[in-house]
Design an enzyme around this catalytic site. Sequence first.
Site, PDB file in Angstrom:
ATOM      1  N   LEU A  22      -1.458  25.842 -39.415  1.00 41.62           N
ATOM      2  CA  LEU A  22      -0.266  25.999 -40.236  1.00 41.62           C
ATOM      3  C   LEU A  22       0.849  26.707 -39.488  1.00 41.62           C
ATOM      4  CD1 LEU A  22      -1.943  27.082 -43.611  1.00 41.62           C
ATOM      5  CD2 LEU A  22      -1.134  24.794 -42.959  1.00 41.62           C
ATOM      6  N   HIS A  23       0.485  27.637 -38.636  1.00 43.11           N
ATOM      7  CA  HIS A  23       1.507  28.459 -37.980  1.00 43.11           C
ATOM      8  C   HIS A  23       0.859  29.233 -36.842  1.00 43.11           C
ATOM      9  CE1 HIS A  23       4.848  31.226 -37.462  1.00 43.11           C
ATOM     10  NE2 HIS A  23       4.068  32.256 -37.710  1.00 43.11           N
ATOM     11  N   PHE A  24       1.613  29.427 -35.770  1.00 43.96           N
ATOM     12  CA  PHE A  24       1.187  30.292 -34.674  1.00 43.96           C
ATOM     13  C   PHE A  24       2.230  31.379 -34.456  1.00 43.96           C
ATOM     14  CE2 PHE A  24      -1.614  26.882 -32.730  1.00 43.96           C
ATOM     15  CZ  PHE A  24      -2.767  27.633 -32.826  1.00 43.96           C
TER      16      PHE A  24
ATOM     17  N   ASN B 149       2.507  35.168 -31.784  1.00 40.75           N
ATOM     18  CA  ASN B 149       1.810  35.868 -30.712  1.00 40.75           C
ATOM     19  C   ASN B 149       0.710  36.780 -31.244  1.00 40.75           C
ATOM     20  OD1 ASN B 149       1.429  36.582 -27.952  1.00 40.75           O
ATOM     21  ND2 ASN B 149       2.569  38.473 -28.312  1.00 40.75           N
TER      22      ASN B 149
ATOM     23  N   VAL C 127      -2.461  30.948 -38.059  1.00 37.27           N
ATOM     24  CA  VAL C 127      -2.762  30.759 -39.477  1.00 37.27           C
ATOM     25  C   VAL C 127      -3.256  29.324 -39.615  1.00 37.27           C
ATOM     26  CG1 VAL C 127      -1.890  30.823 -41.828  1.00 37.27           C
ATOM     27  CG2 VAL C 127      -0.961  32.408 -40.121  1.00 37.27           C
TER      28      VAL C 127
ATOM     29  N   LYS D 290      -6.321  33.571 -41.643  1.00 38.84           N
ATOM     30  CA  LYS D 290      -5.262  34.230 -40.881  1.00 38.84           C
ATOM     31  C   LYS D 290      -5.903  35.068 -39.789  1.00 38.84           C
ATOM     32  CE  LYS D 290      -1.046  36.929 -41.488  1.00 38.84           C
ATOM     33  NZ  LYS D 290      -0.139  37.563 -42.468  1.00 38.84           N
TER      34      LYS D 290
ATOM     35  N   ASP E  83       8.921  42.185 -46.910  1.00 40.97           N
ATOM     36  CA  ASP E  83       9.284  41.079 -46.011  1.00 40.97           C
ATOM     37  C   ASP E  83       9.659  39.849 -46.827  1.00 40.97           C
ATOM     38  OD1 ASP E  83       9.761  39.824 -43.613  1.00 40.97           O
ATOM     39  OD2 ASP E  83       7.665  39.345 -43.206  1.00 40.97           O
TER      40      ASP E  83
END
Length: 906
Positions: free
Chosen positions: A232-234, A236, A240, A255, A365
Amino acid sequence: MISKYEIYCLADPAFYDTLDRKRTEHPDFAITGRPVPEGWAHQATDTWMHYAPTGVTLPTQGWKIHISSCREQAERVLDTAWDYCTAGGLPFKFLRGRRVMTMQNSKYAFRGSSGKLVTIYPEDEARLELVLKELAEVLDGVEGPYILSDLRYGEGPLFVRYGGFAERHCVSDSGERVLAIEDPDGRLVPDVRGPAFALPSWVTLPAFLEPHLAARNSVTLEGVPYQVDGVLHFSNGGGVYAGHDTRTGERVVLKEARPHAGLDAAGRDAVTRLRHETDIMERLAGLDAVPALRDHFVLGGHHFLVQEHIDGITLSQLIAQRHPLTRADRTPQMIKDYADWATGMLDRVRRAVSALHGRGVVFGDLHPFNILVDGDRVVLIDFEVSSLAAERRRPTLANPGFVPPPDRAGVAADEYALACLQLAVFAPMATMLLQLHRPKAMEIGRLVAETFPVPPETVDAAVRTILGPEPQRSEPSQSPKPSQSPKKAGDGTAGDWPAVRDAIARAIIASATPERDDRLFPGDIVQFEPGGGLGLANGAAGVLHALAATGAGRFPEHEEWLVRRAKAPADRREAGFYNGLHGVAYALLALGRRQDALDVAELASRHTAPPASTAFPESVGLDLSLYRGLAGMALNLLHLHDVTGEPYFRQQADRLVAAVADRLGGPDDVPEISGGRHPHAGLMYGSAGPALMFLHAYERTGDPALLDLAATALRQDLRRCVTRDDGQLQVEQGWRTNPYLDEGSAGIGLVLARYLAHRDDEAFAEALAAISPVATLPYYIQPGLFAGRAGMIACLAAWRGRDRAGQPGELAGHITAQIARLAWHELPYRDGLAFPGAQLLRLSMDFATGSAGVLFALGAALHDEPVRLPFFEPPVSQASQRCQARVSPRTTAGSTVPTSMGRRCT
């Protein structure tokens, strides 16, 4: 993208800059103060300190050693590396300061190179093995982040990778100039630095490293009751992943947190934040606005959190899909429907945040990427920086457009972010400007209320929350504004154009730093690459060209700075048109500095002069583009020939034209997607640039084969365009469609218009008609010339002269509207007016991204003398292109560069 810019935001609150100017606040490591050992050479860059024994010749590529470290052990690692390398005569480099180290290992740093503190260059594999064995002993106990591009040696902080030692370049499959290594056939190929260890196909792993590769490959998900189904997402800090529970089949999200990686402003790593997130989610268990926590575990030193999978998309995606101001077919009803939807969505988000506050938790956030919408359910995700309300903390990580000012903490930080969101759903990314000038909220709020049927009191409440206590407010700048300037834009009536021009020019000149050697005017971060502060796109040449072309004046002191720096010796100097010396020569010639222009052009020829054959060597590492490659160079050489009559320039141009023709390919020899792993489309980096070059060559020769080549190049770019459901033709980039001047369809449209002036083509005419609406949209994220509203103003001004529909009044109306809409971005600077650059994080004065480009576009629409983008002047007859030089040029025997070239051109 924003992450690349973060490190350049640390030094100055107004402009992108390097930390060189902030060494007292962000000091280098103490070891940088050591005397350079006798017999050693030293070079410092913004990021690295390089050391090497003089007289030692390394291979151009090979195995290099990287040492990682956590912040607490950095000094020990540096002392050890210094002593070991200087004693053994090993070239090495290290990050120069703790702040740089943190940024290089921050959450959104580049994953392919993050974690490196020291690099060592052994001369062969035998030395590689010895150094690793010896350093492993003396660095025992040191911990650091895993360097994803490398193979780890043992369990310590040592990593290895095969790659280039010398800086060499080639053109990648995507058409970009990249760092290169040499294959066994002597060809330069990309030196790939990705987030996974990989060897070039011809390189064999040394036998002593094979057990370490086996250890790396032994870590799997075996024994864990979850299976990963996709990414889904990278970041550093870790990945995810979408997955499922193998016991129940339930879809989950995993995650990942990597130890010592992904640091935030407080120095916390991803693991620390993930543990904190687990605690927060346990506290929020049962809330509909929070994903259910399923599990957490550790595998291979990496920590994982498992949570409920939400079947929804981000609010950011929904805004992009629904926003009416990016559509050519928008209607008042569409705008009303969007306003109703957005207002309802904001209420739901507000209730979700209130639910957290009811449990004593501050989200910390809040922004559209962290809000998932699943039907009627609104879910907040990513609780890494959440805190307890009673602690009244400020977030240590936050989206730049929603980060609260220093006077907001705890619940007030969430309230600030909610107020920003109130504006951002209507004006995406506009809240990025608030960190530059918080009173801008008043103007953004006014524009939102004027554009959308939303209750004014709702917008006013958001603005009051953003501005905070009354003493912190300030009035907007009283400088003349483009939005107030044109009375009848497009018909030669400038209204208050001179006052606006002077206000922008005052800001530009006030920002100048002639005492610096790296850049004269602050601009994009590209200017901190070698020679980047000189060029037409981001350097002094473009700014001075825009000021002079629009009638804002000549500035001899600044012109002398440009000439002095352009002629100074340099280890590395780009020669391209927008990024290098050819653009500098173009600007100097336009400024009337003929001899200086010719001197710089001669310098450019030393970098790129091809052999007498028509084939240009690909090993030079130049692409075909207008921005930095062969097309831009050829166009400038043709221009120099037109002005000077020097046959040398025409000969060089003809060779480059032939080289581009040899490498162009056919209409279908490009993928249907632009960018990423594929070559870019568009004017600056795609095939439209070569098409423009072929058109100029045709205009000087009448050779129809050149017109055919231009058509082929245009068809390549049109292959990468897609018709949206509202009829606009934009460049397809996979993750979005692009309308802009540089990589989008607007720039292609400019070249199509020039082609159609020479040859009728029904398909091209239809494409231009479908492209034209992209320049009439009410909202663009950025104001700049290359990728923003200013570029659209410049395109409209260019198309105004050839309106095939016979409706110049309609185009004039669009120009007037686009100039007025610059109000979304205009900001005060000193006693003038300025505009933010790429990513909107800082002001920019350069041509491509900032105030000079906006000034130039306004000049194209409003100035009483023609202002046109380079090489878009009206075609001239072939007879007028003939050489009119008084003296025939001579060349030195055996040389393609004329002796005393400039002095013989009159």
